[in-house]
Scaffold this motif. Structure first.
Motif, short mmCIF file in Angstrom:
data_model
loop_
_atom_site.label_atom_id
_atom_site.label_comp_id
_atom_site.label_asym_id
_atom_site.label_seq_id
_atom_site.Cartn_x
_atom_site.Cartn_y
_atom_site.Cartn_z
N ARG A 147 0.84 -1.21 0.00
CA ARG A 147 0.00 0.00 0.00
C ARG A 147 0.87 1.26 0.00
NH1 ARG A 147 -5.37 1.62 1.70
NH2 ARG A 147 -5.27 3.71 2.55
N MET A 148 1.92 1.24 0.81
CA MET A 148 2.83 2.37 0.89
C MET A 148 3.53 2.59 -0.46
SD MET A 148 5.82 2.90 3.73
CE MET A 148 4.67 2.75 5.07
N THR A 152 2.47 1.81 -3.45
CA THR A 152 1.49 2.36 -4.40
C THR A 152 1.26 3.83 -4.14
OG1 THR A 152 0.42 0.21 -4.63
CG2 THR A 152 -0.87 2.14 -5.25
N TYR A 153 1.07 4.20 -2.88
CA TYR A 153 0.81 5.59 -2.54
C TYR A 153 2.01 6.48 -2.89
CZ TYR A 153 0.25 9.85 0.10
OH TYR A 153 0.19 11.18 0.45
N SER A 164 2.62 6.65 -6.78
CA SER A 164 1.57 7.38 -7.50
C SER A 164 1.64 8.87 -7.18
CB SER A 164 0.18 6.82 -7.18
OG SER A 164 -0.16 7.03 -5.83
N THR A 165 1.99 9.23 -5.96
CA THR A 165 2.14 10.65 -5.60
C THR A 165 3.28 11.28 -6.38
OG1 THR A 165 1.28 10.22 -3.38
CG2 THR A 165 2.55 12.24 -3.68
N ALA A 183 8.07 10.92 2.11
CA ALA A 183 7.59 9.54 2.07
C ALA A 183 8.43 8.66 3.00
CB ALA A 183 7.66 9.00 0.64
N GLY A 221 6.07 9.64 6.10
CA GLY A 221 5.25 8.57 5.55
C GLY A 221 5.57 7.21 6.13
#
Length: 167
Positions: free
Chosen positions: A34-35, A37-38, A41-42, A69, A73
């Motif tokens: 999930r991390m 992907t986030y 994509s950011t 991140a 993040g």
């Protein structure tokens, strides 16, 4: 990171998390995926948005996204934990997502003499190092806390043919 600790923090039971993730390792893998992907994509959105504007991404914005991140993040702490616990394979989703992003962004935009792969490696290693040791090292050297980010921006903006030259 145990299922019991995570469950307590989010108001779920150990059994509930075990049902969904199978183990703490399964939860860690899901969190990393999930991390990844986030984060990617950011960064992709920022680079593509900047390219549409004036053709060049704003290096400071990209540096801040990558450093943030890893720092706020949580990617730096999670990556460190995975490496130190011997679970290096759990980082594969991040490595794969970064590889795919670099391949996508490199298409038609690779400046001569400045491979995006080199810049990505440099930027990620700077961000990870800054997350783990940046604040105390900056204090020890009497440097501003933002110095590693400033160095990363300089790396992205300097003409690669002029690196190492003094005028």
């Amino acid at each position: 990171m145990t299922l019991k600790a995570v469950g307590g923090r989010i108001g779920r039971t150990h059994a509930n998390l075990l049902h969904h993730f199978g183990s703490a390792e399964g939860l860690q893998r899901a969190l990393i995926a999930r991390m990844a992907t986030y984060i990617t994509s950011t960064i992709r959105d920022a680079v593509l948005s900047n390219r549409e504007g004036d053709g060049d991404p704003d290096p400071r914005r990209i540096v801040d996204l990558v450093f943030d991140a890893f720092d706020s993040g949580g990617a730096g702490a999670l990556a460190s934990w995975m490496i130190l616990s011997g679970n290096r394979d759990a980082l594969d989703p991040i490595l794969s997502a970064v590889h795919d992003l670099v391949d996508e962004l490199a298409v038609g935009m690779q400046p001569a003499g400045r491979p995006i792969q080199d810049e990505t490696l440099h930027l990620v290693l700077l961000a990870l190092g800054d997350t783990l040791l940046g604040a105390p090292m900056a204090r020890a050297l009497d440097l501003p806390r933002s110095k590693a980010r400033d160095l990363a921006v300089a790396m992205l903006t300097v003409d690669p043919d002029r690196r190492g030259h003094c005028d």
